[in-house]
Design an enzyme around this catalytic site. Structure first.
Site, PDB file in Angstrom:
ATOM      1  N   LYS A  67       0.878  -1.179   0.000  1.00  0.00           N
ATOM      2  CA  LYS A  67       0.000   0.000   0.000  1.00  0.00           C
ATOM      3  C   LYS A  67       0.910   1.221   0.000  1.00  0.00           C
ATOM      4  O   LYS A  67       1.835   1.303   0.825  1.00  0.00           O
ATOM      5  CB  LYS A  67      -0.899   0.023   1.232  1.00  0.00           C
ATOM      6  CG  LYS A  67      -1.765   1.289   1.281  1.00  0.00           C
ATOM      7  CD  LYS A  67      -2.859   1.211   2.317  1.00  0.00           C
ATOM      8  CE  LYS A  67      -2.389   1.650   3.678  1.00  0.00           C
ATOM      9  NZ  LYS A  67      -3.517   1.835   4.620  1.00  0.00           N
ATOM     10  N   LYS A 226       3.927   8.797  18.895  1.00  0.00           N
ATOM     11  CA  LYS A 226       2.496   8.878  19.244  1.00  0.00           C
ATOM     12  C   LYS A 226       2.225   8.044  20.499  1.00  0.00           C
ATOM     13  O   LYS A 226       2.900   7.043  20.744  1.00  0.00           O
ATOM     14  CB  LYS A 226       1.638   8.341  18.106  1.00  0.00           C
ATOM     15  CG  LYS A 226       1.405   9.319  16.974  1.00  0.00           C
ATOM     16  CD  LYS A 226       0.322   8.747  16.066  1.00  0.00           C
ATOM     17  CE  LYS A 226       0.122   9.563  14.832  1.00  0.00           C
ATOM     18  NZ  LYS A 226      -0.786   8.891  13.896  1.00  0.00           N
TER      19      LYS A 226
HETATM   20  P1  NAD Z   1      -9.094  12.348  12.623  1.00  0.00           P
HETATM   21  O1  NAD Z   1      -8.257  13.536  12.327  1.00  0.00           O
HETATM   22  O2  NAD Z   1     -10.393  12.192  11.915  1.00  0.00           O
HETATM   23  O3  NAD Z   1      -9.408  12.273  14.219  1.00  0.00           O
HETATM   24  C1  NAD Z   1      -8.405  12.522  15.154  1.00  0.00           C
HETATM   25  C2  NAD Z   1      -8.892  12.161  16.539  1.00  0.00           C
HETATM   26  O4  NAD Z   1      -7.828  12.401  17.481  1.00  0.00           O
HETATM   27  C3  NAD Z   1     -10.073  12.997  17.007  1.00  0.00           C
HETATM   28  O5  NAD Z   1     -10.867  12.229  17.880  1.00  0.00           O
HETATM   29  C4  NAD Z   1      -9.380  14.141  17.775  1.00  0.00           C
HETATM   30  O6  NAD Z   1     -10.217  14.771  18.706  1.00  0.00           O
HETATM   31  C5  NAD Z   1      -8.284  13.345  18.468  1.00  0.00           C
HETATM   32  N1  NAD Z   1      -7.165  14.180  18.894  1.00  0.00           N
HETATM   33  C6  NAD Z   1      -6.520  15.132  18.163  1.00  0.00           C
HETATM   34  N2  NAD Z   1      -5.543  15.681  18.892  1.00  0.00           N
HETATM   35  C7  NAD Z   1      -5.567  15.081  20.130  1.00  0.00           C
HETATM   36  C8  NAD Z   1      -4.817  15.208  21.325  1.00  0.00           C
HETATM   37  N3  NAD Z   1      -3.825  16.087  21.410  1.00  0.00           N
HETATM   38  N4  NAD Z   1      -5.131  14.397  22.357  1.00  0.00           N
HETATM   39  C9  NAD Z   1      -6.125  13.493  22.282  1.00  0.00           C
HETATM   40  N5  NAD Z   1      -6.884  13.331  21.166  1.00  0.00           N
HETATM   41  C10 NAD Z   1      -6.595  14.101  20.110  1.00  0.00           C
HETATM   42  O7  NAD Z   1      -8.132  11.099  12.381  1.00  0.00           O
HETATM   43  P2  NAD Z   1      -8.531   9.593  12.094  1.00  0.00           P
HETATM   44  O8  NAD Z   1      -8.529   9.364  10.640  1.00  0.00           O
HETATM   45  O9  NAD Z   1      -9.719   9.225  12.882  1.00  0.00           O
HETATM   46  O10 NAD Z   1      -7.248   8.834  12.669  1.00  0.00           O
HETATM   47  C11 NAD Z   1      -7.027   8.737  14.057  1.00  0.00           C
HETATM   48  C12 NAD Z   1      -5.678   8.101  14.305  1.00  0.00           C
HETATM   49  O11 NAD Z   1      -5.694   6.748  13.842  1.00  0.00           O
HETATM   50  C13 NAD Z   1      -4.523   8.769  13.563  1.00  0.00           C
HETATM   51  O12 NAD Z   1      -3.454   8.900  14.479  1.00  0.00           O
HETATM   52  C14 NAD Z   1      -4.159   7.781  12.476  1.00  0.00           C
HETATM   53  O13 NAD Z   1      -2.807   7.857  12.102  1.00  0.00           O
HETATM   54  C15 NAD Z   1      -4.486   6.477  13.161  1.00  0.00           C
HETATM   55  N6  NAD Z   1      -4.709   5.336  12.260  1.00  0.00           N
HETATM   56  C16 NAD Z   1      -4.249   4.132  12.672  1.00  0.00           C
HETATM   57  C17 NAD Z   1      -4.438   3.022  11.871  1.00  0.00           C
HETATM   58  C18 NAD Z   1      -3.954   1.674  12.328  1.00  0.00           C
HETATM   59  O14 NAD Z   1      -3.965   0.728  11.551  1.00  0.00           O
HETATM   60  N7  NAD Z   1      -3.571   1.503  13.566  1.00  0.00           N
HETATM   61  C19 NAD Z   1      -5.111   3.142  10.650  1.00  0.00           C
HETATM   62  C20 NAD Z   1      -5.614   4.391  10.283  1.00  0.00           C
HETATM   63  C21 NAD Z   1      -5.409   5.493  11.104  1.00  0.00           C
END
Ligand code: NAD
Length: 321
Positions: A67, A226
């Site tokens: 990907k 993170k």
């Molecule tokens: P998004 O931008 O839509 O949402 C971000 C979320 O994080 C919101 O709930 C926001 O309020 C919160 N947030 C922002 N700053 C914060 C802080 N300082 N403290 C606490 N909470 C905070 O993003 P998303 O698309 O929902 O992605 C969320 C996370 O998931 C990202 O870090 C992304 O990289 C990760 N992700 C992980 C995987 C995986 O396979 N593990 C896959 C996709 C995304």
């Protein structure tokens, strides 16, 4: 070569198909039949973008590919397209020829939700009734929708750093006919399952916020630096992950291992639980924690599944390549 554009994915892919594909590939990883290649992720110095590749080979499912994509923080504001952008490329493992190109944006959300759901299926208490959400962004809605299918949940409780976003998950709970309540973080002690999916760089969910017997799926931490949960929680819990190498370097376990609270040997593959070579949860009081870092093989598994569905339904675009 087959092309499945992003616009086709929503009609083709189901949560069930994503769940099956991810559960199978986690099992194959633990059995040594599938492996992920080292992740490449670079700040490219243009548009503040983070770009990279996640790839692997599943010998059991004969899926080879990668990907490519990442995060363009200005997309939404400047161009009205989502910030996460990715494409999956599949190759024929017998010949190396390019086999398929598949839109990866929706698939990423579905496969990430499938991963926490697989962890809930195999690690949460069977009588779990209350699910807690920490996070209310794009991924959180997919996470909650999939998780609600795993147990007879009666209540969703939610906390978010930006409280104005909580209606996003409240809507999902209501659609599923489950009550929703916004809580403070210490209210999370009533949850039987907690999913955290935020982009936080500092722990918000502390060890004291998690009650005995809870299953916690930490899904947001996928990069060095993170952190969503206090490292002490990993010391208190039995820790599982998709891929140990990622968990201790870019996942939630990077902090607990770095602080010397746990070692790499304390982090177990979820696939071993699926295969029955690890017992998983052994008591109703045990806290289990799944560190979902997101592996390339998950992307390949759901992309292969969508290609199959597209061909079956006559919706695949074939090009001579
Ligand atoms: P998004 O931008 O839509 O949402 C971000 C979320 O994080 C919101 O709930 C926001 O309020 C919160 N947030 C922002 N700053 C914060 C802080 N300082 N403290 C606490 N909470 C905070 O993003 P998303 O698309 O929902 O992605 C969320 C996370 O998931 C990202 O870090 C992304 O990289 C990760 N992700 C992980 C995987 C995986 O396979 N593990 C896959 C996709 C995304």
């Amino acid at each position: 070569m087959i092309i499945v554009p992003e616009r086709e994915i929503a009609d083709l892919m189901t949560r069930e198909a994503a769940f099956d594909a991810v559960e199978k590939v986690f099992a194959a990883m633990a059995a040594g039949d599938a492996y992920n290649f080292p992740v490449v992720r670079e700040a490219i110095g243009h548009e503040d973008a983070l770009y990279g590749f996640k790839g692997g080979f599943d010998k059991a499912g004969l899926t080879l590919g990668l990907k490519a994509g990442g995060y363009w923080p200005n997309n939404l504001e400047k161009r009205d397209i989502i910030n996460h952008q990715s494409t999956v490329f599949l190759f024929d493992p017998d010949t190396g020829k390019a086999k398929a190109m598949v839109g990866g944006n929706l698939l990423t959300a579905l496969r990430t939700a499938a991963a926490s759901s697989v962890s809930i299926k195999h690690l949460a208490r069977k009588d779990a009734k209350v699910i807690g959400m920490v996070g209310a962004g794009h991924q959180a809605t997919f996470q909650l929708r999939a998780a609600l299918e795993q147990r007879q949940f009666e209540k969703v409780i939610g906390w978010n750093y930006h409280p104005e976003m909580l209606p996003n998950i409240e809507k999902v709970a209501k659609e599923a006919g489950v009550a929703f309540e916004a809580v403070e973080l210490d209210g999370m002690t009533q949850a039987d399952v907690i999913i955290s999916i935020t982009s936080s760089f500092n722990a918000t969910l502390m060890a004291d916020h998690v009650g005995a017997g809870c299953h916690v799926a930490c899904m947001g931490t996928d990069t060095k630096g993170k952190q969503e949960v206090e490292a002490a929680l990993l010391q208190k819990a039995t820790v599982f992950t998709d891929e140990v190498a990622q968990s201790i370097s870019i996942g939630e376990a990077q902090h607990a291992v770095g602080e010397g609270l746990i070692t790499e040997g304390d982090v177990h593959q979820i696939g071993a639980v699926i295969n029955g070579t690890h017992p998983g949860r052994t008591s109703d009081e045990e806290i289990t924690l799944f560190d979902g870092t997101g592996v390339g093989l998950q992307d390949l598994a759901v992309a292969a599944s969508v290609v199959e569905l597209a061909v079956e339904q006559g919706r695949a675009i074939e090009v001579d390549f």
